[in-house]
Design a protein around this motif. Structure first.
Motif, short mmCIF file in Angstrom:
data_model
loop_
_atom_site.label_atom_id
_atom_site.label_comp_id
_atom_site.label_asym_id
_atom_site.label_seq_id
_atom_site.Cartn_x
_atom_site.Cartn_y
_atom_site.Cartn_z
N ILE A 4 0.86 -1.19 0.00
CA ILE A 4 0.00 0.00 0.00
C ILE A 4 0.89 1.23 0.00
O ILE A 4 1.60 1.49 0.98
N GLY A 7 5.45 5.26 -2.75
CA GLY A 7 6.55 6.20 -2.48
C GLY A 7 7.83 5.39 -2.39
O GLY A 7 7.87 4.21 -2.81
N PHE A 8 8.88 6.00 -1.83
CA PHE A 8 10.17 5.29 -1.76
C PHE A 8 10.05 3.93 -1.05
O PHE A 8 10.61 2.94 -1.49
N GLY A 10 7.40 1.85 -0.47
CA GLY A 10 6.63 0.83 -1.15
C GLY A 10 7.29 0.37 -2.45
O GLY A 10 7.37 -0.83 -2.73
N ASN A 30 -3.20 7.60 -5.16
CA ASN A 30 -3.13 8.70 -6.11
C ASN A 30 -2.25 8.28 -7.29
O ASN A 30 -2.54 7.29 -7.93
N GLU A 31 -1.12 9.00 -7.50
CA GLU A 31 -0.17 8.59 -8.55
C GLU A 31 1.16 8.29 -7.88
O GLU A 31 1.41 8.75 -6.76
N ASN A 40 9.71 16.06 -1.86
CA ASN A 40 10.67 16.45 -0.83
C ASN A 40 11.82 17.30 -1.37
O ASN A 40 11.94 17.51 -2.57
N GLY A 42 14.98 16.63 -1.35
CA GLY A 42 16.04 15.88 -2.02
C GLY A 42 17.34 15.75 -1.24
O GLY A 42 18.34 15.28 -1.78
N GLY A 207 2.35 3.85 3.65
CA GLY A 207 1.65 5.11 3.38
C GLY A 207 2.21 6.30 4.13
O GLY A 207 1.81 7.44 3.90
N ASP A 208 3.13 6.09 5.07
CA ASP A 208 3.77 7.13 5.88
C ASP A 208 2.76 8.22 6.27
O ASP A 208 1.71 7.91 6.82
N ILE A 214 -6.28 3.42 8.45
CA ILE A 214 -6.04 2.03 8.05
C ILE A 214 -5.58 1.17 9.23
O ILE A 214 -6.04 0.07 9.42
N TYR A 257 16.18 24.02 4.78
CA TYR A 257 17.04 23.14 3.98
C TYR A 257 17.01 23.62 2.54
O TYR A 257 15.97 24.08 2.06
N TYR A 333 9.92 8.47 9.11
CA TYR A 333 11.35 8.77 8.96
C TYR A 333 11.68 10.19 9.42
O TYR A 333 12.84 10.59 9.40
#
Ligand SMILES: Cc1cc2nc3c(=O)[nH]c(=O)nc-3n(C[C@H](O)[C@H](O)[C@H](O)COP(=O)(O)OP(=O)(O)OC[C@H]3O[C@@H](n4cnc5c(N)ncnc54)[C@H](O)[C@@H]3O)c2cc1C
Length: 395
Positions: A4, A7-8, A10, A30-31, A40, A42, A207-208, A214, A257, A333
């Motif tokens: 689920i 992102g990085f 999954g 989503n996408e 982010n 980077g 899903g962070d 869920i 940053y 994270y």
């Protein structure tokens, strides 16, 4: 095998699991990259959000040392994966940690001494006030340390590269497929979407900060906060800002940053929100922090401004957890997911294939519930974070 979130975390897990020959289905609300991984700053950082002394005090010497080695491994693993899968994500080495008060410079010095003495870690280079002014193109900082083993990347290029590699390994991606419930039925797990249920032996929750409604155990420990970024028009070739193309983060609790992109735009992140009420004018919200550091950019053209949600935990350490056998989760994270999230994705994958040898120490990291339960955690978080943010303004 259901994952689920694309992102990085999954996508990285999907790549390893599909490569190992498992049938992998990624369900993305989503996408690909719609979450923090595509939004982010980077910065690819070293270590954890806490220094090694803090970790040693809470977890003991041996666990803290293992965690240090894992964080180092996470950085080199990211680089070697980019190489293995031919992912050009504009990797640029060099990261400066900039002290905004003399006292914090002293803390950074003490930490560097400790790391050299106790861990044999001597790679960062100390920058005095003059040197940091030169390196950043601003006199706003008292000094800092430059870490050549950390750096920055183009996050979406990295994510798309990993996604393409996972698709090449026959992972199945379903975008616009929000999971509304996970559960168990006759010995199998299921993930329910608007159109049906997918049955699986394993489900990974990736899903962070976007996982909502869920899994209560994860959501009691991982809360989303809003972070905000802008991108300027390209800076002139001879700009004094970041002449060596370093990335930078400062010592403020609400961290600033920034970095320059391959086409010389300044990507600057500054300003956070601890409630679901995000600023309507993100550009002005971030710009006011930018001009405190670079007053000459007061009227630079901002071409893009955006925000995203990232998962934080009460101790700022990631939360790796087996919710039930076959249902695993990694998230929280706390602003260091560029390096850690792809690595934790790999750890989740390894746990599915067989127990990962470092699962024990990672799962031992202290990550309590946020106080206040579901009803009160937002107001309490807002009060606590606002207090720390206020301390940034004190000398
Ligand atoms: C503005 C901003 C700046 C940042 N800057 C940095 C930085 O410079 N350096 C750094 O190290 N870290 C940074 N971070 C943090 C970092 O981006 C994250 O830690 C990392 O991307 C988390 O990756 P992830 O895959 O776990 O989660 P995400 O990338 O957030 O992905 C989660 C995905 O899960 C999907 N999802 C959630 N719930 C469901 C559901 N029910 N059904 C289906 N799909 C679902 C979401 O749509 C999303 O696509 C930043 C974050 C933000 C927001």
């Amino acid at each position: 095998m259901v994952i689920i979130g694309a992102g990085f975390t999954g996508v990285s897990a999907a790549l390893d699991l599909a490569t190992a020959g498992l049938k992998v289905v990624i369900l993305e609300a989503n996408e690909v990259g719609a979450g923090a991984s595509g939004r982010n700053g980077g910065l690819a950082c070293s270590g954890w959000r806490h220094d090694q002394k803090w970790l040693e005090a809470r977890m003991g010497r041996e666990d803290a040392r293992r965690l240090w080695l894992l964080a180092e491994d996470a950085k080199s693993d990211l680089l070697s994966r980019m190489q293995d899968f031919h992912i050009d994500a504009d990797w640029t080495p060099g990261q400066i940690f900039a002290a905004h008060t003399p006292r914090l410079m002293q803390d950074l010095d003490e930490d560097a001494d400790f790391m050299a003495r106790a861990y044999g870690h001597e790679r960062p280079k100390r920058l005095d006030r003059e040197e940091i002014t030169q390196a950043l193109g601003t006199s706003a900082y008292h000094g800092g340390w430059r870490d050549p083993s950390a750096g920055h990347i183009h996050p979406l290029k990295l994510l798309y590269g990993l996604m393409q590699a996972a698709l090449n390994a026959k992972a199945n991606l379903h975008e616009y497929s929000r999971v509304t419930e996970v559960g168990s039925d006759r010995g199998k797990h299921f993930a329910k979407t608007r159109t049906g249920r997918v049955l699986a032996d394993h489900i990974l929750l990736c899903g962070d900060g976007y996982l909502d409604g869920i899994e209560p155990d994860v959501e009691a420990r991982v809360l989303p906060i809003g972070s905000f970024v802008l991108a300027t028009e390209p800076l002139p070739k001879d700009s004094a800002i970041l002449p060596e193309h370093d990335s930078v983060m400062d010592t403020r609790f609400v961290v600033n940053y920034w970095r320059k992109t391959a086409d010389r735009r300044l990507i600057f992140g500054g300003g956070e929100k601890y409630t679901p009420n995000w600023p309507i004018d993100v550009e002005s919200f971030v710009r006011r922090n930018l001009v405190k550091i670079y007053p000459e950019l007061r009227s630079i053209q901002v071409t893009h401004a955006w925000g995203g949600a990232l998962g934080i935990t009460p101790t700022r350490l990631p939360y790796l957890h087996q919710v039930r056998p076959g249902l695993l989760s990694a998230s929280g994270y706390s602003g260091q997911g560029v390096v850690l999230a792809p690595y934790f994705g790999r750890i989740l994958a390894a746990c599915v294939l067989s127990q990962h040898r470092d699962y024990d120490v990672l799962a031992r990291m202290p990550v309590p519930h946020f106080p206040g339960g579901r009803a009160l955690r937002w107001p309490l978080l807002t009060a606590a974070m606002s207090w720390y943010a206020l301390r940034d303004k004190l000398p």
